[in-house]
Design a protein around this motif. Structure first.
Motif, PDB file in Angstrom:
ATOM      1  N   ILE A  17      59.900  43.380  -9.697  1.00 18.38           N
ATOM      2  CA  ILE A  17      58.590  42.776  -9.908  1.00 18.38           C
ATOM      3  C   ILE A  17      58.522  42.296 -11.348  1.00 18.38           C
ATOM      4  O   ILE A  17      58.709  43.079 -12.276  1.00 18.38           O
ATOM      5  CB  ILE A  17      57.439  43.760  -9.610  1.00 18.38           C
ATOM      6  N   PHE A  18      58.294  41.016 -11.514  1.00 19.59           N
ATOM      7  CA  PHE A  18      58.173  40.423 -12.846  1.00 19.59           C
ATOM      8  C   PHE A  18      56.677  40.341 -13.164  1.00 19.59           C
ATOM      9  O   PHE A  18      55.940  39.594 -12.518  1.00 19.59           O
ATOM     10  CB  PHE A  18      58.794  39.035 -12.866  1.00 19.59           C
ATOM     11  N   ASN A  19      56.236  41.101 -14.152  1.00 20.80           N
ATOM     12  CA  ASN A  19      54.807  41.135 -14.464  1.00 20.80           C
ATOM     13  C   ASN A  19      54.572  40.784 -15.932  1.00 20.80           C
ATOM     14  O   ASN A  19      55.475  40.342 -16.631  1.00 20.80           O
ATOM     15  CB  ASN A  19      54.209  42.503 -14.105  1.00 20.80           C
ATOM     16  N   GLY A  20      53.354  40.992 -16.379  1.00 21.24           N
ATOM     17  CA  GLY A  20      53.011  40.674 -17.754  1.00 21.24           C
ATOM     18  C   GLY A  20      52.448  39.282 -17.949  1.00 21.24           C
ATOM     19  O   GLY A  20      52.198  38.859 -19.084  1.00 21.24           O
ATOM     20  N   TYR A  21      52.254  38.537 -16.848  1.00 18.89           N
ATOM     21  CA  TYR A  21      51.682  37.203 -16.954  1.00 18.89           C
ATOM     22  C   TYR A  21      50.170  37.303 -17.180  1.00 18.89           C
ATOM     23  O   TYR A  21      49.504  38.192 -16.655  1.00 18.89           O
ATOM     24  CB  TYR A  21      51.978  36.399 -15.699  1.00 18.89           C
ATOM     25  N   GLU A  26      51.763  29.985 -10.207  1.00 19.68           N
ATOM     26  CA  GLU A  26      51.611  28.969  -9.165  1.00 19.68           C
ATOM     27  C   GLU A  26      52.923  28.502  -8.559  1.00 19.68           C
ATOM     28  O   GLU A  26      52.949  28.012  -7.428  1.00 19.68           O
ATOM     29  CB  GLU A  26      50.867  27.762  -9.737  1.00 19.68           C
ATOM     30  N   CYS A  27      54.026  28.587  -9.302  1.00 21.31           N
ATOM     31  CA  CYS A  27      55.280  28.051  -8.801  1.00 21.31           C
ATOM     32  C   CYS A  27      56.452  28.840  -9.383  1.00 21.31           C
ATOM     33  O   CYS A  27      56.340  29.440 -10.457  1.00 21.31           O
ATOM     34  CB  CYS A  27      55.418  26.567  -9.131  1.00 21.31           C
ATOM     35  N   VAL A  28      57.573  28.805  -8.651  1.00 19.24           N
ATOM     36  CA  VAL A  28      58.731  29.596  -9.054  1.00 19.24           C
ATOM     37  C   VAL A  28      60.004  28.893  -8.590  1.00 19.24           C
ATOM     38  O   VAL A  28      60.011  28.217  -7.553  1.00 19.24           O
ATOM     39  CB  VAL A  28      58.630  31.023  -8.471  1.00 19.24           C
ATOM     40  N   ALA A  29      61.094  29.035  -9.374  1.00 21.21           N
ATOM     41  CA  ALA A  29      62.378  28.429  -9.016  1.00 21.21           C
ATOM     42  C   ALA A  29      63.504  29.197  -9.693  1.00 21.21           C
ATOM     43  O   ALA A  29      63.365  29.650 -10.836  1.00 21.21           O
ATOM     44  CB  ALA A  29      62.433  26.958  -9.429  1.00 21.21           C
ATOM     45  N   PHE A  30      64.624  29.348  -8.977  1.00 19.01           N
ATOM     46  CA  PHE A  30      65.813  29.993  -9.522  1.00 19.01           C
ATOM     47  C   PHE A  30      66.648  28.999 -10.314  1.00 19.01           C
ATOM     48  O   PHE A  30      66.690  27.805  -9.985  1.00 19.01           O
ATOM     49  CB  PHE A  30      66.698  30.542  -8.397  1.00 19.01           C
ATOM     50  N   SER A  31      67.369  29.482 -11.326  1.00 18.32           N
ATOM     51  CA  SER A  31      68.432  28.686 -11.926  1.00 18.32           C
ATOM     52  C   SER A  31      69.596  28.645 -10.940  1.00 18.32           C
ATOM     53  O   SER A  31      69.778  29.568 -10.136  1.00 18.32           O
ATOM     54  CB  SER A  31      68.882  29.291 -13.250  1.00 18.32           C
ATOM     55  N   PRO A  32      70.405  27.575 -10.948  1.00 18.55           N
ATOM     56  CA  PRO A  32      71.507  27.467  -9.976  1.00 18.55           C
ATOM     57  C   PRO A  32      72.496  28.626 -10.025  1.00 18.55           C
ATOM     58  O   PRO A  32      73.105  28.960  -9.004  1.00 18.55           O
ATOM     59  CB  PRO A  32      72.178  26.142 -10.354  1.00 18.55           C
ATOM     60  N   SER A  39      59.117  29.997 -13.905  1.00 20.28           N
ATOM     61  CA  SER A  39      57.806  29.976 -13.245  1.00 20.28           C
ATOM     62  C   SER A  39      56.813  29.179 -14.071  1.00 20.28           C
ATOM     63  O   SER A  39      56.962  29.006 -15.284  1.00 20.28           O
ATOM     64  CB  SER A  39      57.277  31.406 -13.065  1.00 20.28           C
ATOM     65  N   GLY A  40      55.779  28.677 -13.385  1.00 21.25           N
ATOM     66  CA  GLY A  40      54.671  27.989 -14.034  1.00 21.25           C
ATOM     67  C   GLY A  40      53.364  28.631 -13.625  1.00 21.25           C
ATOM     68  O   GLY A  40      53.220  29.122 -12.505  1.00 21.25           O
ATOM     69  N   ALA A 288      55.832  33.874  -5.700  1.00 21.57           N
ATOM     70  CA  ALA A 288      54.817  33.898  -6.749  1.00 21.57           C
ATOM     71  C   ALA A 288      53.497  34.313  -6.115  1.00 21.57           C
ATOM     72  O   ALA A 288      53.203  33.946  -4.978  1.00 21.57           O
ATOM     73  CB  ALA A 288      54.691  32.523  -7.394  1.00 21.57           C
ATOM     74  N   CYS A 289      52.718  35.068  -6.866  1.00 22.05           N
ATOM     75  CA  CYS A 289      51.513  35.661  -6.276  1.00 22.05           C
ATOM     76  C   CYS A 289      50.312  35.496  -7.204  1.00 22.05           C
ATOM     77  O   CYS A 289      50.449  35.453  -8.425  1.00 22.05           O
ATOM     78  CB  CYS A 289      51.773  37.140  -5.989  1.00 22.05           C
ATOM     79  N   ALA A 290      49.130  35.438  -6.584  1.00 23.46           N
ATOM     80  CA  ALA A 290      47.886  35.329  -7.337  1.00 23.46           C
ATOM     81  C   ALA A 290      47.543  36.608  -8.095  1.00 23.46           C
ATOM     82  O   ALA A 290      46.587  36.617  -8.877  1.00 23.46           O
ATOM     83  CB  ALA A 290      46.742  34.965  -6.394  1.00 23.46           C
ATOM     84  N   ASP A 291      48.310  37.688  -7.892  1.00 26.57           N
ATOM     85  CA  ASP A 291      48.089  38.916  -8.671  1.00 26.57           C
ATOM     86  C   ASP A 291      48.759  38.856 -10.040  1.00 26.57           C
ATOM     87  O   ASP A 291      48.857  39.858 -10.741  1.00 26.57           O
ATOM     88  CB  ASP A 291      48.572  40.143  -7.897  1.00 26.57           C
ATOM     89  N   LYS A 292      49.261  37.649 -10.425  1.00 24.10           N
ATOM     90  CA  LYS A 292      49.890  37.407 -11.726  1.00 24.10           C
ATOM     91  C   LYS A 292      51.293  37.998 -11.811  1.00 24.10           C
ATOM     92  O   LYS A 292      51.812  38.219 -12.918  1.00 24.10           O
ATOM     93  CB  LYS A 292      49.022  37.915 -12.880  1.00 24.10           C
ATOM     94  N   ASN A 293      51.918  38.246 -10.667  1.00 20.84           N
ATOM     95  CA  ASN A 293      53.280  38.772 -10.620  1.00 20.84           C
ATOM     96  C   ASN A 293      54.199  37.842  -9.846  1.00 20.84           C
ATOM     97  O   ASN A 293      53.745  37.022  -9.047  1.00 20.84           O
ATOM     98  CB  ASN A 293      53.317  40.148  -9.955  1.00 20.84           C
ATOM     99  N   ILE A 294      55.505  37.997 -10.081  1.00 25.42           N
ATOM    100  CA  ILE A 294      56.541  37.373  -9.273  1.00 25.42           C
ATOM    101  C   ILE A 294      57.371  38.482  -8.649  1.00 25.42           C
ATOM    102  O   ILE A 294      57.684  39.485  -9.317  1.00 25.42           O
ATOM    103  CB  ILE A 294      57.452  36.458 -10.114  1.00 25.42           C
TER     104      ILE A 294
END
Length: 313
Positions: A17-21, A26-32, A39-40, A288-294
């Protein structure tokens, strides 16, 4: 006969869980290389995190003046689209702006690199799709006028076509010529299959998820999930599609070629799931989630037995 799961769908546990935002993601993408997650957020910032440690890498990237709606990542660059009407192309190292693409008159809801990463496509609520050269920062040709506010735009994996989701689906060639229009209810999200022969779209109001033949526009398969689907992606191997269901805080994974509406996995959250992304190998899934976490998950795997086909609609 078609393969069907032995057991009810799984509810996996998040690997990380990536937190601290400070605001909703709103959006998420992996590096290749699957080492970083970008994330944005609503606050207009982009962030990158180490996939293994979960720690943020460096400072936030803050050039947008409103929420970041879309992000995509290549080996050396990152592109973002925002409610400030701008598309920004970044050099991944050290996170500096390479180009600011200006011209959209509405929220830029969708961005994507071309398969060879020499161009960026953007789709906006101003009803246009625009194709940009990453080297010069210039438009490849005049803006493409679509049949409504553009919610999603996607390159075919073969790179020869672009699909837009608005009031129906439109497919364009690499020069911006409309070669196919698929009449349907408004479409919110799109995904191509790896061979570019089919395209999957989810309806905004009718809750239908449809697979179309990308050459003829004919429907191949139709699902009607129980919930409204706001995002849809296809796994790199083309075997699974995963959706964000906006009214039950869950991302579901399904099998593309199986005649069933029953999911193979349900990734449950406490709040709205705003985006979902596969890693390049399909080993990982991020939400990505509206709880400010990924949230980071294993890509869904499943075993099957043969059972009779089910009607989809």
């Amino acid at each position: 006969m078609a393969p069907q799961r032995k057991d009810s769908y799984r509810a996996p546990q998040a690997l990380q869980i990536f937190n601290g935002y400070e605001s909703e993601v709103e959006c998420v993408a992996f590096s290749p290389d699957e080492k970083r997650l970008f994330s944005g957020s609503v606050d207009g910032a982009l962030r990158q995190c180490d996939l293994e440690t979960g720690e943020q890498i460096g400072e936030e990237w803050k050039k947008h003046t409103d929420g970041v709606c879309a992000v995509d990542v290549s080996k050396t660059m990152v592109v973002s689209g925002s409610r400030d009407h701008k598309v920004i192309l970044w050099n991944k190292e050290p996170g500096e702006v390479k180009h600011i693409f200006e011209g959209h008159q509405g929220t830029v809801q969708s961005v994507q690199f071309s398969p060879k990463c020499h161009q960026v496509v953007s789709g906006s609520f101003d009803t246009t799709v625009r194709l940009w050269h990453v080297d010069t920062g210039k438009l490849a040709f005049k803006p493409i006028q679509c049949n409504g506010a553009v919610h999603c735009v996607r390159f075919a994996p073969t790179g020869d076509r672009i699909a837009s989701a608005a009031t129906g689906v439109q497919i364009w060639d690499a020069q911006g010529n409309n070669i196919l229009s698929i009449e349907s209810s408004p479409v919110h999200s799109l995904a191509w299959t790896p061979e570019s022969d089919q395209i999957i779209g989810c309806g905004r109001w009718d809750k239908l998820t449809t697979v179309w033949n990308s050459r003829t526009g004919g429907p191949v398969r139709i699902w009607k999930p129980e919930h409204f689907v706001s995002r849809i992606i296809v796994s790199p191997d083309g075997a699974r599609w995963t959706s964000c269901d906006s009214d039950d805080n869950t991302a579901y994974s399904y099998l593309v070629d199986i005649n069933t509406t029953e999911p193979i996995a349900a990734f449950k959250h406490d709040k709205l799931v705003t985006d979902v992304a596969y890693s390049s190998s399909g080993r990982f899934l991020a939400t990505a989630c509206a709880d400010k976490n990924i949230y980071l998950w294993h890509g869904p795997q499943v075993s099957y037995v043969l059972v009779p086909n089910k009607v989809l609609t």
